[in-house]
Each structure stands twice: as structure tokens, then as C-alpha cells.
Design a protein around this motif. Structure first.
Motif, PDB file in Angstrom:
ATOM      1  N   ASP A   4     -13.224 103.597-149.977  1.00 13.91           N
ATOM      2  CA  ASP A   4     -13.194 103.612-151.249  1.00 13.91           C
ATOM      3  C   ASP A   4     -13.264 104.834-152.284  1.00 13.91           C
ATOM      4  N   ARG A   5     -14.283 105.902-151.703  1.00 12.98           N
ATOM      5  CA  ARG A   5     -14.671 106.321-153.391  1.00 12.98           C
ATOM      6  C   ARG A   5     -14.881 108.300-152.207  1.00 12.98           C
ATOM      7  N   PRO A   6     -14.629 109.753-153.052  1.00 11.28           N
ATOM      8  CA  PRO A   6     -15.679 110.508-152.651  1.00 11.28           C
ATOM      9  C   PRO A   6     -17.041 110.448-151.920  1.00 11.28           C
ATOM     10  N   PRO A   7     -17.483 111.436-150.639  1.00 11.82           N
ATOM     11  CA  PRO A   7     -18.524 110.964-150.392  1.00 11.82           C
ATOM     12  C   PRO A   7     -19.282 111.146-151.879  1.00 11.82           C
ATOM     13  N   THR A   8     -20.791 110.084-152.187  1.00 16.49           N
ATOM     14  CA  THR A   8     -21.714 110.666-152.873  1.00 16.49           C
ATOM     15  C   THR A   8     -21.222 110.632-154.192  1.00 16.49           C
ATOM     16  N   LEU A   9     -19.888 110.554-154.599  1.00 13.50           N
ATOM     17  CA  LEU A   9     -19.776 110.079-156.015  1.00 13.50           C
ATOM     18  C   LEU A   9     -20.140 108.393-156.255  1.00 13.50           C
ATOM     19  N   ASP A  10     -20.305 108.698-157.241  1.00 13.99           N
ATOM     20  CA  ASP A  10     -20.477 107.243-158.251  1.00 13.99           C
ATOM     21  C   ASP A  10     -19.553 107.357-158.983  1.00 13.99           C
ATOM     22  N   PRO A  11     -19.465 106.118-159.015  1.00 12.50           N
ATOM     23  CA  PRO A  11     -18.073 105.515-159.422  1.00 12.50           C
ATOM     24  C   PRO A  11     -18.539 105.363-161.387  1.00 12.50           C
ATOM     25  N   VAL A  12     -19.474 104.641-161.265  1.00 13.80           N
ATOM     26  CA  VAL A  12     -19.895 104.529-163.315  1.00 13.80           C
ATOM     27  C   VAL A  12     -19.395 105.898-164.006  1.00 13.80           C
ATOM     28  N   ALA A  13     -20.255 107.300-163.252  1.00 11.65           N
ATOM     29  CA  ALA A  13     -20.217 108.717-163.787  1.00 11.65           C
ATOM     30  C   ALA A  13     -18.314 109.052-163.981  1.00 11.65           C
ATOM     31  N   ALA A  14     -17.416 108.511-162.675  1.00 13.08           N
ATOM     32  CA  ALA A  14     -17.085 108.973-162.780  1.00 13.08           C
ATOM     33  C   ALA A  14     -15.856 108.054-163.709  1.00 13.08           C
ATOM     34  N   GLU A  15     -15.775 107.485-163.903  1.00 12.83           N
ATOM     35  CA  GLU A  15     -15.556 106.416-164.590  1.00 12.83           C
ATOM     36  C   GLU A  15     -15.460 106.926-166.381  1.00 12.83           C
ATOM     37  N   ARG A  16     -16.705 107.004-166.754  1.00 15.84           N
ATOM     38  CA  ARG A  16     -16.772 108.112-167.985  1.00 15.84           C
ATOM     39  C   ARG A  16     -16.081 109.069-167.816  1.00 15.84           C
ATOM     40  N   TRP A  17     -16.442 109.757-166.635  1.00 16.38           N
ATOM     41  CA  TRP A  17     -15.450 110.648-166.791  1.00 16.38           C
ATOM     42  C   TRP A  17     -14.060 110.792-167.202  1.00 16.38           C
ATOM     43  N   ALA A  18     -13.737 109.953-167.044  1.00 21.37           N
ATOM     44  CA  ALA A  18     -12.178 109.958-166.557  1.00 21.37           C
ATOM     45  C   ALA A  18     -11.763 109.740-168.019  1.00 21.37           C
ATOM     46  N   THR A  19     -12.452 108.940-168.912  1.00 23.86           N
ATOM     47  CA  THR A  19     -12.305 108.264-170.277  1.00 23.86           C
ATOM     48  C   THR A  19     -12.661 109.148-171.938  1.00 23.86           C
ATOM     49  N   VAL A 132     -11.865 111.278-158.909  1.00 27.57           N
ATOM     50  CA  VAL A 132     -10.978 109.892-159.315  1.00 27.57           C
ATOM     51  C   VAL A 132     -12.667 109.524-157.815  1.00 27.57           C
ATOM     52  N   ALA A 133     -12.832 107.918-158.489  1.00 29.12           N
ATOM     53  CA  ALA A 133     -13.958 106.611-157.746  1.00 29.12           C
ATOM     54  C   ALA A 133     -13.222 106.211-156.362  1.00 29.12           C
ATOM     55  N   LYS A 134     -11.716 105.520-157.375  1.00 30.13           N
ATOM     56  CA  LYS A 134     -10.834 104.919-155.752  1.00 30.13           C
ATOM     57  C   LYS A 134      -9.554 105.550-155.765  1.00 30.13           C
ATOM     58  N   PRO A 135      -9.695 107.130-154.796  1.00 31.90           N
ATOM     59  CA  PRO A 135      -8.709 107.405-154.566  1.00 31.90           C
ATOM     60  C   PRO A 135      -7.277 106.964-153.568  1.00 31.90           C
ATOM     61  N   ASP A 136      -7.826 105.423-153.028  1.00 30.72           N
ATOM     62  CA  ASP A 136      -7.376 104.185-152.500  1.00 30.72           C
ATOM     63  C   ASP A 136      -6.211 103.640-153.077  1.00 30.72           C
ATOM     64  N   GLU A 137      -6.417 103.599-154.426  1.00 36.14           N
ATOM     65  CA  GLU A 137      -6.207 103.380-155.797  1.00 36.14           C
ATOM     66  C   GLU A 137      -4.901 104.462-156.254  1.00 36.14           C
ATOM     67  N   LEU A 138      -5.715 105.050-156.404  1.00 30.86           N
ATOM     68  CA  LEU A 138      -4.398 106.701-156.851  1.00 30.86           C
ATOM     69  C   LEU A 138      -3.179 106.390-156.704  1.00 30.86           C
ATOM     70  N   LEU A 139      -3.509 106.992-154.803  1.00 26.85           N
ATOM     71  CA  LEU A 139      -2.302 107.300-153.797  1.00 26.85           C
ATOM     72  C   LEU A 139      -1.783 105.636-153.758  1.00 26.85           C
ATOM     73  N   GLY A 140      -1.972 104.172-153.834  1.00 25.32           N
ATOM     74  CA  GLY A 140      -1.249 103.167-153.976  1.00 25.32           C
ATOM     75  C   GLY A 140      -0.055 103.573-155.759  1.00 25.32           C
ATOM     76  N   ALA A 141      -0.810 103.838-156.649  1.00 21.38           N
ATOM     77  CA  ALA A 141      -0.187 103.646-157.766  1.00 21.38           C
ATOM     78  C   ALA A 141       0.895 105.344-157.662  1.00 21.38           C
ATOM     79  N   TRP A 142       0.785 106.533-157.013  1.00 20.78           N
ATOM     80  CA  TRP A 142       1.806 107.528-156.914  1.00 20.78           C
ATOM     81  C   TRP A 142       2.827 106.804-156.507  1.00 20.78           C
ATOM     82  N   HIS A 143       2.040 106.241-154.763  1.00 22.15           N
ATOM     83  CA  HIS A 143       2.956 105.938-154.148  1.00 22.15           C
ATOM     84  C   HIS A 143       4.753 104.247-154.457  1.00 22.15           C
ATOM     85  N   ARG A 144       3.468 103.788-155.082  1.00 21.00           N
ATOM     86  CA  ARG A 144       4.803 102.823-156.271  1.00 21.00           C
ATOM     87  C   ARG A 144       5.501 103.714-157.345  1.00 21.00           C
ATOM     88  N   ALA A 145       5.683 104.198-157.624  1.00 19.59           N
ATOM     89  CA  ALA A 145       6.396 105.324-158.849  1.00 19.59           C
ATOM     90  C   ALA A 145       7.403 106.362-157.854  1.00 19.59           C
TER      91      ALA A 145
END
Length: 306
Positions: A4-19, A132-145
Motif C-alpha cells: 500500500d505504500r513505498p518502502p519505509t514511507l510514513d503515511p502521516v508525514a506524507a499527508e502533511r507534505w502533500a497539504t 505518495v503514501a498510497k500509490p495504488d490509489e493514485l494509479l487508480g485515479a489516473w486509470h479512472r480519468a
């Protein structure tokens, strides 16, 4: 590698960086965008609408290059930071021969958090996926678009990025300076799992040189933050910055202590298509009308009447 995420990536820190708000696109991102834009020359698929994922982060100059390549196409400016994205879009300088165009640029751009499903023929995502903390969701969004036969073109950092800095931190017994980045073969597998076809992955290594450790730190902070789960958990002690600058100055110059400081960046490029939907045959099969129309159009292209 976690699914569900790249190796060793902290999803909380990734979300903070994304915003967090961005005031300027990093130089390295613009350079990678320029190189990626050159690949559009060999892609002959027609593009009436396209989407740029987080262009204020990926590079406003790169966004302008794609817009110039498809001057009559509408663009969806995809950003989670709507207001900052609108402000950033005003900083795109139009070429002089476009400044007197009868159709305003604003009428060909729309700021959204996600494009309508199946609406674009190109998804452009420069230097985004490794944060991105959840690349599967990102790729899914690309595919839907994407519409059928549409394609995604993206870039991100690979695992050999900052290998010199990682080695220096390891020698000193410090936590890694960044989370581990996903390998290009894993990106190819994730594209296939998301429903893309014919994924093509390749990479190149860019070596940047710095005259001072202060400039190196400034450049790195422009590129991102340490999102690793094992990063130092608290504030550094007094004198930490001086120690770090000294270690960088001594440990990253080649030849030893004489030349410029160097860092390697592995840049991964990915390209894949959205294929026509496949329908499994069972005793009773239900096919959406839109999917049936798409399949028939695909069949006519492959098997024209004689």
C-alpha cells in the motif's frame, strides 16, 4: 515492499507534505519535466483533453511545455490545494505568439480535485509518485480519468537517489536521510495491477554538483522532506547543523576534499495505456452500454470493413 505504500514511507508525514503550500517549482523537477516532454514527440495518440497532476509541484515550466505541445486541448489542473493551484497557474508565462490568441488560456484550463471519469487522453504526473503514501490509489485515479487508449506519462525518484548521502548517514550511525524509493520494476507491476497495459519503464541517473553544503541543503529542502518512518523523532541538539555541514563538506567531495560535492538522483519514467475493457464470459454476462459501444469502436479500428 508493502503493497500500500513505498518502502519505509510514513503515511502521516506524507499527508502533511502533500497539504503543504508550494511557492515555486524545484529546478530539478523542471529539468525532469523538460526531458519527459521530449517523449511526447514520439507519441502519436490524439489528445483533446489532458490532466496535469499537481503541476505546481511537478513544474509550471513543464506544464507549459505540454500545453504548447497540445495547444488546442483542454487541461484539467488536478490539485488537492485548490487556492494555491489557482495562484500558481497565474505564474505560467505564455509564449509571445500566444499572448494575442483569441481564446483565453483560462477557458482551456479547469482546476479540479479529480477529472471526470474517462475524460482525458493524457495524464501527466511529474515527480509526484515517490511522495505518495498510497500509490495504488493514485494509479487508480489516473486509470479512472483516462479514456480508452489514453496514456499516462509520469516520473519519480528511484532507489539509487541520494546514495552518497545515505552512505554518509550510515557511516555516522544516523537514521536514513529519506525514505526508500520504489524500484521501477515494482512501478511496472503496480501499473499492470491497476489495469494499465503495455507499461514501459526506464530510468536515468542525474548527478548534481554543489559548491557548498549550505546550497546542497537548500536544494534538498526544495525537493521534499524526509518522510521515512525511521527518521530522527525529535529536535536535534545544539550544534547539530554545524556537524552536518562539516560532514557533508568532508564526505561528499570527489576527489576527496578537493572537487565539488556530488549527489546522484535516479529518475524513473513510466508510460502505459488504458486498454479497452475485457468482458469475462459466464452463463449470463451483463455489459454496460458504454462498455459495449467502446468495444465495438475498438473492433472497427482493428478490423475495418473490406
Amino acid at each position: 515492499m508493502p503493497a500500500d505504500r513505498p518502502p519505509t514511507l510514513d503515511p502521516v508525514a506524507a499527508e502533511r507534505w502533500a497539504t503543504s503550500a508550494w511557492t515555486a517549482s524545484p529546478w530539478l523537477h523542471e529539468e525532469v519535466a523538460r526531458r519527459m516532454a521530449e517523449r511526447l514527440e514520439v507519441i502519436r495518440l490524439p489528445v483533446q483533453q489532458w490532466a496535469d497532476w499537481e503541476p505546481e509541484r511537478g513544474g509550471l515550466g513543464g506544464h507549459a511545455l505540454v500545453a504548447q505541445h497540445y495547444p488546442n486541448a483542454k487541461c484539467y489542473w488536478v490539485s488537492g490545494q485548490y487556492e494555491s493551484a489557482q495562484d500558481a497557474s497565474k505564474n505560467i508565462v505564455k509564449p509571445w505568439w500566444k499572448r494575442w490568441a483569441t481564446t483565453p488560456r483560462a477557458s482551456r484550463e479547469e482546476h479540479v480535485t479529480a477529472p471526470p471519469d474517462g475524460s482525458v487522453q493524457l495524464v501527466w504526473a511529474n515527480m509526484l509518485a515517490h511522495h505518495v503514501a498510497k500509490p495504488d490509489e493514485l494509479l487508480g485515479a489516473w486509470h479512472r480519468a483516462l479514456s480508452v487508449d489514453g496514456f499516462v506519462l509520469f516520473s519519480c525518484l528511484g532507489p539509487d537517489t541520494l546514495k552518497e548521502l545515505r552512505a554518509l548517514y550510515a557511516r555516522r550511525g544516523w537514521p536514513p536521510p529519506a525514505h526508500e524509493f520504489t524500484d521501477m520494476h515494482d512501478w511496472g507491476d503496480q501499473l499492470a495491477a491497476a489495469g494499465f497495459a503495455e507499461p514501459v519503464m526506464d530510468m536515468e541517473t542525474l548527478t548534481l554538483q554543489f559548491e557548498t553544503p549550505e546550497r546542497m541543503l537548500t536544494e534538498l529542502r526544495e525537493l521534499g522532506r524526509n518522510l521515512g518512518v525511521g527518521r530522527f523523532p525529535g529536535l536535534r541538539g545544539r550544534g547539530w547543523r554545524d556537524t552536518l555541514l562539516s560532514e557533508l563538506d568532508l564526505g561528499l567531495r570527489a576527489p576527496a576534499g578537493a572537487g565539488p560535492m556530488t549527489l546522484s538522483f535516479e529518475v524513473i519514467y513510466g508510460h502505459a495505456l488504458k486498454p479497452a475493457p475485457r468482458h469475462s464470459l459466464t452463463g449470463e454476462t451483463h455489459i454496460a452500454l458504454d462498455d459495449l459501444r467502446t468495444s465495438l469502436r475498438q473492433r472497427k479500428r482493428k478490423y475495418p470493413p473490406v
